[in-house]
Design an enzyme around this catalytic site. Structure first.
Site, PDB file in Angstrom:
ATOM      1  N   LEU A   1      40.246 -22.359  34.229  1.00 17.08           N
ATOM      2  CA  LEU A   1      40.943 -22.169  33.769  1.00 17.08           C
ATOM      3  C   LEU A   1      40.329 -21.238  32.412  1.00 17.08           C
ATOM      4  O   LEU A   1      39.247 -21.162  31.747  1.00 17.08           O
ATOM      5  CB  LEU A   1      41.942 -23.051  32.512  1.00 17.08           C
ATOM      6  CG  LEU A   1      42.309 -24.417  33.798  1.00 17.08           C
ATOM      7  CD1 LEU A   1      43.845 -24.718  32.885  1.00 17.08           C
ATOM      8  CD2 LEU A   1      43.325 -23.245  35.025  1.00 17.08           C
ATOM      9  N   ALA A   2      40.348 -19.709  33.043  1.00 18.16           N
ATOM     10  CA  ALA A   2      39.529 -18.648  31.373  1.00 18.16           C
ATOM     11  C   ALA A   2      41.312 -17.671  31.168  1.00 18.16           C
ATOM     12  O   ALA A   2      40.135 -16.054  30.829  1.00 18.16           O
ATOM     13  CB  ALA A   2      38.336 -18.254  32.412  1.00 18.16           C
TER      14      ALA A   2
ATOM     15  N   ARG B   1      40.357 -19.518  17.987  1.00 18.80           N
ATOM     16  CA  ARG B   1      39.859 -19.622  17.296  1.00 18.80           C
ATOM     17  C   ARG B   1      38.643 -19.031  16.975  1.00 18.80           C
ATOM     18  O   ARG B   1      37.795 -19.749  15.973  1.00 18.80           O
ATOM     19  CB  ARG B   1      39.605 -21.346  16.953  1.00 18.80           C
ATOM     20  CG  ARG B   1      40.421 -21.996  16.783  1.00 18.80           C
ATOM     21  CD  ARG B   1      40.438 -23.764  16.883  1.00 18.80           C
ATOM     22  NE  ARG B   1      40.757 -23.383  18.528  1.00 18.80           N
ATOM     23  CZ  ARG B   1      40.210 -24.711  19.137  1.00 18.80           C
ATOM     24  NH1 ARG B   1      39.731 -25.502  18.753  1.00 18.80           N
ATOM     25  NH2 ARG B   1      41.160 -24.684  20.253  1.00 18.80           N
TER      26      ARG B   1
ATOM     27  N   GLY C   1      49.756 -22.509  27.820  1.00 11.41           N
ATOM     28  CA  GLY C   1      49.401 -23.642  27.769  1.00 11.41           C
ATOM     29  C   GLY C   1      48.463 -23.633  29.542  1.00 11.41           C
ATOM     30  O   GLY C   1      48.594 -23.119  29.810  1.00 11.41           O
TER      31      GLY C   1
ATOM     32  N   ASN D   1      35.365 -23.802  20.927  1.00 10.43           N
ATOM     33  CA  ASN D   1      36.247 -23.373  20.397  1.00 10.43           C
ATOM     34  C   ASN D   1      35.921 -22.315  19.003  1.00 10.43           C
ATOM     35  O   ASN D   1      36.790 -21.397  18.633  1.00 10.43           O
ATOM     36  CB  ASN D   1      36.415 -23.901  19.596  1.00 10.43           C
ATOM     37  CG  ASN D   1      37.021 -24.648  21.094  1.00 10.43           C
ATOM     38  OD1 ASN D   1      38.021 -24.252  22.317  1.00 10.43           O
ATOM     39  ND2 ASN D   1      36.490 -26.142  21.400  1.00 10.43           N
TER      40      ASN D   1
ATOM     41  N   TYR E   1       3.319   8.997  28.019  1.00 11.16           N
ATOM     42  CA  TYR E   1       4.255   9.065  28.504  1.00 11.16           C
ATOM     43  C   TYR E   1       4.295   9.469  29.782  1.00 11.16           C
ATOM     44  O   TYR E   1       3.784  10.306  30.243  1.00 11.16           O
ATOM     45  CB  TYR E   1       5.403   9.864  27.736  1.00 11.16           C
ATOM     46  CG  TYR E   1       6.675  10.026  28.325  1.00 11.16           C
ATOM     47  CD1 TYR E   1       7.867   8.457  28.655  1.00 11.16           C
ATOM     48  CD2 TYR E   1       7.820  11.007  29.204  1.00 11.16           C
ATOM     49  CE1 TYR E   1       8.571   8.882  29.434  1.00 11.16           C
ATOM     50  CE2 TYR E   1       8.677  11.198  30.357  1.00 11.16           C
ATOM     51  CZ  TYR E   1       8.814   9.896  29.796  1.00 11.16           C
ATOM     52  OH  TYR E   1      10.529   9.337  30.807  1.00 11.16           O
TER      53      TYR E   1
ATOM     54  N   TYR F   1      12.150  16.352  32.424  1.00 17.48           N
ATOM     55  CA  TYR F   1      13.256  16.518  32.074  1.00 17.48           C
ATOM     56  C   TYR F   1      13.049  18.098  31.723  1.00 17.48           C
ATOM     57  O   TYR F   1      12.269  18.892  30.696  1.00 17.48           O
ATOM     58  CB  TYR F   1      13.602  15.491  30.905  1.00 17.48           C
ATOM     59  CG  TYR F   1      15.361  16.299  30.534  1.00 17.48           C
ATOM     60  CD1 TYR F   1      16.103  16.559  32.160  1.00 17.48           C
ATOM     61  CD2 TYR F   1      15.363  16.309  28.980  1.00 17.48           C
ATOM     62  CE1 TYR F   1      16.977  16.516  31.744  1.00 17.48           C
ATOM     63  CE2 TYR F   1      16.673  16.645  29.190  1.00 17.48           C
ATOM     64  CZ  TYR F   1      17.679  16.682  30.374  1.00 17.48           C
ATOM     65  OH  TYR F   1      19.198  16.909  29.941  1.00 17.48           O
TER      66      TYR F   1
ATOM     67  N   ARG G   1      -5.656  25.615  29.467  1.00 15.07           N
ATOM     68  CA  ARG G   1      -5.644  25.519  28.290  1.00 15.07           C
ATOM     69  C   ARG G   1      -6.592  26.777  27.040  1.00 15.07           C
ATOM     70  O   ARG G   1      -7.295  27.263  28.227  1.00 15.07           O
ATOM     71  CB  ARG G   1      -6.287  24.406  27.295  1.00 15.07           C
ATOM     72  CG  ARG G   1      -8.413  24.408  27.718  1.00 15.07           C
ATOM     73  CD  ARG G   1      -8.455  22.734  27.157  1.00 15.07           C
ATOM     74  NE  ARG G   1     -10.579  22.908  27.630  1.00 15.07           N
ATOM     75  CZ  ARG G   1     -11.114  21.994  27.871  1.00 15.07           C
ATOM     76  NH1 ARG G   1     -10.338  20.391  27.957  1.00 15.07           N
ATOM     77  NH2 ARG G   1     -12.171  22.193  28.051  1.00 15.07           N
TER      78      ARG G   1
HETATM   79  C1  UD1 Z   1      42.085 -29.863  26.106  1.00 15.58           C
HETATM   80  C2  UD1 Z   1      42.841 -30.547  26.847  1.00 15.58           C
HETATM   81  C3  UD1 Z   1      42.381 -31.648  25.495  1.00 15.58           C
HETATM   82  C4  UD1 Z   1      40.676 -31.719  26.433  1.00 15.58           C
HETATM   83  C5  UD1 Z   1      39.986 -30.718  26.020  1.00 15.58           C
HETATM   84  C6  UD1 Z   1      38.880 -30.838  26.338  1.00 15.58           C
HETATM   85  C7  UD1 Z   1      45.426 -29.677  27.054  1.00 15.58           C
HETATM   86  C8  UD1 Z   1      46.434 -29.086  26.321  1.00 15.58           C
HETATM   87  N1  UD1 Z   1      44.346 -30.018  26.255  1.00 15.58           N
HETATM   88  O1  UD1 Z   1      42.373 -29.327  24.982  1.00 15.58           O
HETATM   89  O2  UD1 Z   1      42.988 -32.792  25.713  1.00 15.58           O
HETATM   90  O3  UD1 Z   1      40.424 -32.740  25.613  1.00 15.58           O
HETATM   91  O4  UD1 Z   1      40.605 -29.746  26.097  1.00 15.58           O
HETATM   92  O5  UD1 Z   1      38.450 -29.653  25.984  1.00 15.58           O
HETATM   93  O6  UD1 Z   1      44.687 -29.493  28.387  1.00 15.58           O
HETATM   94  N2  UD1 Z   1      43.591 -21.763  29.321  1.00 15.58           N
HETATM   95  C9  UD1 Z   1      44.554 -20.683  29.862  1.00 15.58           C
HETATM   96  N3  UD1 Z   1      46.255 -20.518  30.113  1.00 15.58           N
HETATM   97  C10 UD1 Z   1      46.969 -21.188  28.578  1.00 15.58           C
HETATM   98  C11 UD1 Z   1      45.724 -21.487  28.199  1.00 15.58           C
HETATM   99  C12 UD1 Z   1      44.235 -22.099  28.518  1.00 15.58           C
HETATM  100  O7  UD1 Z   1      43.821 -20.388  31.148  1.00 15.58           O
HETATM  101  O8  UD1 Z   1      47.574 -20.718  29.009  1.00 15.58           O
HETATM  102  C13 UD1 Z   1      42.113 -21.890  29.378  1.00 15.58           C
HETATM  103  C14 UD1 Z   1      41.420 -21.604  27.953  1.00 15.58           C
HETATM  104  O9  UD1 Z   1      41.343 -20.310  28.298  1.00 15.58           O
HETATM  105  C15 UD1 Z   1      40.849 -22.611  27.756  1.00 15.58           C
HETATM  106  C16 UD1 Z   1      40.978 -23.862  28.721  1.00 15.58           C
HETATM  107  O10 UD1 Z   1      41.689 -23.214  29.658  1.00 15.58           O
HETATM  108  O11 UD1 Z   1      38.973 -22.312  29.325  1.00 15.58           O
HETATM  109  C17 UD1 Z   1      41.478 -24.889  27.676  1.00 15.58           C
HETATM  110  O12 UD1 Z   1      42.712 -24.475  26.643  1.00 15.58           O
HETATM  111  P1  UD1 Z   1      41.947 -25.124  25.306  1.00 15.58           P
HETATM  112  O13 UD1 Z   1      42.748 -24.305  25.013  1.00 15.58           O
HETATM  113  O14 UD1 Z   1      39.877 -24.980  25.384  1.00 15.58           O
HETATM  114  O15 UD1 Z   1      42.478 -26.086  25.216  1.00 15.58           O
HETATM  115  P2  UD1 Z   1      41.563 -27.727  24.452  1.00 15.58           P
HETATM  116  O16 UD1 Z   1      42.636 -27.243  22.658  1.00 15.58           O
HETATM  117  O17 UD1 Z   1      40.068 -27.682  24.622  1.00 15.58           O
HETATM  118 CA    CA Z   2      38.420 -25.711  24.837  1.00 18.89          CA
END
Ligand code: UD1
Ligand code: CA
Length: 490
Positions: A24-25, A31, A95, A246, A385, A406, A459
């Site tokens: 998930l990225a 923050r 999320g 974060n 150079y 050049y 020269r």
């Molecule tokens: C999340 C967990 C938390 C856990 C923690 C560990 C949830 C709700 N909470 O919180 O329980 O303790 O990780 O590090 O999952 N992302 C997406 N799409 C979105 C939202 C997030 O791709 O819509 C990706 C973010 O880029 C990130 C990852 O998901 O790489 C985790 O999301 P993040 O918001 O960092 O979750 P945490 O608050 O760390």
């Molecule tokens: Ca995180």
């Protein structure tokens, strides 16, 4: 699977593979207070996402890797395209549960999936592997990874069915904790394995009933458990793997941790690093045994250094390959070049991209080399150079020699044969070929090719007028000299 795009070269879906890893990225990383997407921030010289991909790639089971991208998706894709993973787009970030939902067509064909956070770069392939083994052994619908960090605040907490069972009934996010749940020390590391069919059957039950109005993947623990599916926790000892980036402060702390680990890895393999805390060594760097690295050295990117080398202080080497027994003296800046065994570089040498430095070559003080091949034993000791040039074995390049590569429009090549001597302060106007065994007189401006074994001098002839200076002095006595003479006399 029409929303899946293949990335590039190395990673190809395995024929009949039953496992997918979904990273998930897509998040912005609010923050971090940065304009750059979170996944693109670097620690240990590599993006956060690239670290997670590298660990995912190393697991034993054949697995296809997907990254869910969203915020600055094109840039994130480009940054890791070389890994060859596939991508899924989550256009709006609602999320972690919503992110997995965005990937549902891509994952539907796999029996199981592993979900990783793209912002936790310390995750090890070993932990992913153990999670995967545990998940299979438990026959679970969902296996989450847990740990007990010293400070659990901020993480999702694990609610177990009973203290001594693996079973979990819920993960509760910090903001949703009931009064009695603040004492729970076991936290969710954000790495999971799911039986895909069970996940997809119940994914639609996630609801945005939380302060951020998001769909939390963590809520799947409760959803699946309530539906009678088996949800278990795999507990790890190493809580550090859960550390995420974060905030910038957390990012910098992770960077320091990774660099310490890299220095440690190299020292364990026989490399001496004096004052390792002052050196900046990227995660991918390799160094051979008996090489000694002095304080304040930077080894970056894919740099490879052989054995028995010495890298002195304030040198920065990026994406270079050095052979064995190479010495790089103080304050050199070397980029995208190769240096063969026994070369002696610096101090204050600069290699711009594309240099091939041969065995036993010496490149010394304030010499800049760009896209040039220096054959075995070439010496360029001072202030030169050398750009777009090929220099034959054992040729000596005098102080202040310049290849004029050049013409204001195009770059041209200068070829100098083996065993030649280019006198100090000569300018070699390219395109130019100078044969083997030649001499170029000091201070020459060479514009025409020079055949082998010739002497070329280009020269103005010296004019010497005897007595001229004395006559001038007699006519216009210099004031200062008169004064100092009279002082001596008095
Ligand atoms: C999340 C967990 C938390 C856990 C923690 C560990 C949830 C709700 N909470 O919180 O329980 O303790 O990780 O590090 O999952 N992302 C997406 N799409 C979105 C939202 C997030 O791709 O819509 C990706 C973010 O880029 C990130 C990852 O998901 O790489 C985790 O999301 P993040 O918001 O960092 O979750 P945490 O608050 O760390
Ligand atoms: Ca995180």
């Amino acid at each position: 699977m029409n929303e899946v795009r293949e990335g590039g070269a190395t990673h190809r879906p395995h024929q009949g593979s039953r496992l997918a890893i979904v990273i998930l990225a897509a998040g912005k990383g609010t923050r971090l207070r940065s304009r750059r997407a979170k996944a693109l921030h670097e620690v240990g010289g590599k993006t956060l996402l690239a670290h997670v991909i590298a660990s995912a790639e190393k697991i034993v089971a054949p697995a296809d890797i997907y990254a869910v991208v969203g915020h600055q998706a094109d840039r994130v894709r480009a940054a890791v395209a070389h890994t060859g993973i596939s991508f899924v787009e989550q256009a709006e970030q609602r999320g972690t549960g919503h992110a997995v939902e965005a990937a549902k067509d891509a994952i539907a064909g796999y029996e199981n999936i592993i979900v990783l956070s793209g912002d936790a770069p310390l995750v090890s392939s070993q932990t992913i592997e153990e999670l995967w083994q545990f998940h299979q052994a438990q026959g679970a619908a969902m296996t989450l990874t847990s740990a007990e960090p010293e400070e659990p605040t901020g993480y999702g907490r694990i609610v177990r069915g009973s203290p001594d069972s693996h079973e979990v009934t819920a993960i509760v996010e910090q903001k949703m904790l009931a009064p009695g749940q603040h004492a729970i020390r076991e936290v969710n590391m954000g790495m999971y394995a799911f039986r895909t069919a069970a996940l997809l059957r119940h994914l639609g039950r996630l609801a945005p009933d939380n302060p951020h109005a998001e769909l939390y993947l963590t809520d799947m623990a409760h959803v699946l458990s309530a539906a009678g599916e088996r949800v278990v926790a795999f507990r790890t000892d190493d809580a550090s793997e859960l550390l995420g980036a974060n905030t910038i402060a957390e990012l910098v702390a992770l960077d320091a941790r990774l660099r310490t680990a890299t220095a440690r890895r190299l020292m364990d393999s026989g490399v001496t690093i004096f004052r390792p805390e002052t050196c900046v060594i990227d995660s991918e760097v390799e160094v051979g045994p008996d090489t000694v690295i002095d304080p304040f050295v930077q080894l970056l990117g894919h740099t490879r250094v052989g054995s028995d080398c010495r890298i002195r202080s304030y040198t920065v080497i990026e994406n270079c390959t050095l052979g064995n027994g190479v010495i790089v003296r103080q304050s050199c800046v070397l980029a995208e070049s190769t240096v063969a065994d026994g070369a002696d570089i610096g101090p204050f040498a600069r290699f711009r991209p594309g240099c091939e430095i041969g065995e036993m070559v010496h490149v010394g003080n304030f010499v800049e080399v760009k896209k040039s091949k220096l054959a075995k034993g070439v010496k360029a000791g001072h202030l030169a150079y050398l750009g777009d040039s090929e220099i034959g074995a054992a040729t000596n390049i005098g102080a202040g020699v310049i290849t004029c590569n050049y013409d204001g429009v195009k770059k041209h090549l200068t070829r100098i044969g083996a065993g030649s001597f280019v006198g100090s302060d000569s300018t070699l106007v390219a395109p130019l070929t100078v044969g083997d065994g030649t001499y170029i007189g000091a201070g020459s401006c060479i514009t025409k090719d020079v055949p082998a074994d010739a002497l070329a001098v280009g020269r103005a002839r010296q004019v010497t007028k005897e007595g001229w200076a004395a006559a001038r002095r007699a006519k216009h006595p210099p004031k200062e000299q008169v004064d100092s003479k009279s002082r001596r006399a008095s």
